[in-house]
Write a protein that holds these residues in place. Structure first.
Motif, short mmCIF file in Angstrom:
data_model
loop_
_atom_site.label_atom_id
_atom_site.label_comp_id
_atom_site.label_asym_id
_atom_site.label_seq_id
_atom_site.Cartn_x
_atom_site.Cartn_y
_atom_site.Cartn_z
N SER A 182 0.83 -1.21 0.00
CA SER A 182 0.00 0.00 0.00
C SER A 182 0.87 1.26 0.00
O SER A 182 0.58 2.23 -0.70
CB SER A 182 -0.96 0.01 1.19
OG SER A 182 -0.27 0.01 2.42
N GLU A 183 1.97 1.21 0.76
CA GLU A 183 2.87 2.37 0.82
C GLU A 183 3.49 2.65 -0.55
O GLU A 183 3.54 3.80 -1.00
CB GLU A 183 3.97 2.12 1.85
CG GLU A 183 4.87 3.31 2.07
CD GLU A 183 5.98 3.03 3.09
OE1 GLU A 183 7.02 3.69 2.98
OE2 GLU A 183 5.79 2.16 3.95
N GLN A 216 -3.57 4.37 1.41
CA GLN A 216 -3.82 3.96 2.79
C GLN A 216 -4.37 2.52 2.78
O GLN A 216 -5.02 2.11 1.82
CB GLN A 216 -4.83 4.90 3.46
CG GLN A 216 -4.33 6.32 3.61
CD GLN A 216 -3.08 6.41 4.45
OE1 GLN A 216 -3.00 5.82 5.53
NE2 GLN A 216 -2.08 7.14 3.95
N GLU A 237 -7.87 1.91 1.66
CA GLU A 237 -8.16 2.15 0.24
C GLU A 237 -7.83 0.91 -0.60
O GLU A 237 -7.92 0.96 -1.82
CB GLU A 237 -7.32 3.33 -0.26
CG GLU A 237 -7.70 4.67 0.38
CD GLU A 237 -6.80 5.80 -0.09
OE1 GLU A 237 -7.35 6.85 -0.50
OE2 GLU A 237 -5.55 5.66 -0.04
#
Length: 220
Positions: free
Chosen positions: A154-155, A160, A163
């Motif tokens: 996700s990063e 986030q 999401e």
């Protein structure tokens, strides 16, 4: 809103489970250890070193760490050699269709696999083009049920956790998704994946339409 998807590899995109089983069985036979499909099921979603410890526990035996690493490497060599026979025909039914659909609709897509051989598998499948980010067993130090591999994904997608939707076939993978604050889709039986936000028996059932229908408030 949902902007990204993160996929486990084994049991979701393709099924290398039988290849893993055969590699562990070969090693166990050589070592004189008891090993069957029930023990193999306990290895789902966990790292190579953790797997060999499960097998040793089952056999009520112990070895020094250096010997464990040597045997884990040996198993991996057997497994990697078997990957040469994989082809782009070896997607699980429904997986390639879903990845294609996600690409067409502009979602970000990451791989979140404990496997250190994930890149080789993706190459054999000719699947690299479906993924913006590849997270594998070399990307983080803590494996599932720690959420690190999904947080990495996700990063790298600049999203986030809430999401993103994680697709997993392992109990430890759903645990990891929940621990990280991700939405989750389980692929497999109720007794293993009943704690996922949404569950399908197979990837063929896990269409983008069905996923959007379930999480409808999260899609614009």
């Amino acid at each position: 809103m949902i902007k990204g998807f993160i996929f486990d590899l084994d049991g979701v995109i393709t099924d290398t489970a039988e290849l893993h089983y055969e590699a562990w069985k070969s090693l166990a036979d050589e070592m004189g250890w008891k090993f069957d499909r029930d023990v193999n099921d306990k290895l789902r979603g966990i790292s190579r070193m953790d797997s060999i410890k499960v097998i040793l526990d089952h056999n009520k035996t112990a070895l020094e760490e250096s010997k464990l690493e040597e045997l884990a490497t040996k198993k991996n060599d057997i497994y990697v050699a078997s990957l040469d026979h994989m082809t782009p025909e070896d997607y699980l039914p429904g997986a390639k269709e879903l990845l294609t659909h996600l690409r067409a609709e502009g979602f970000s897509v990451a791989l979140g696999s404990a496997s250190k051989n994930a890149i080789k598998v993706l190459q054999q499948l000719n699947a690299n083009g479906y993924f913006d980010v590849i997270g594998d067993g070399n990307s983080v130090s803590k494996s599932k049920p720690a959420p690190d591999i999904f947080l990495y994904g996700s990063e790298k997608m600049s999203l986030q956790p809430d999401e993103c939707i994680v697709f997993e076939d392992a109990e430890s993978g759903i645990d990891a998704a929940k621990a990280g604050g991700f939405h989750s889709v389980g692929i497999g039986p109720e007794d293993r994946l009943g704690h996922a936000d949404l569950r399908f028996d197979t990837m063929a059932e896990a269409t983008l339409f069905e996923v959007k229908a379930h999480f409808k408030e999260l899609f614009s």
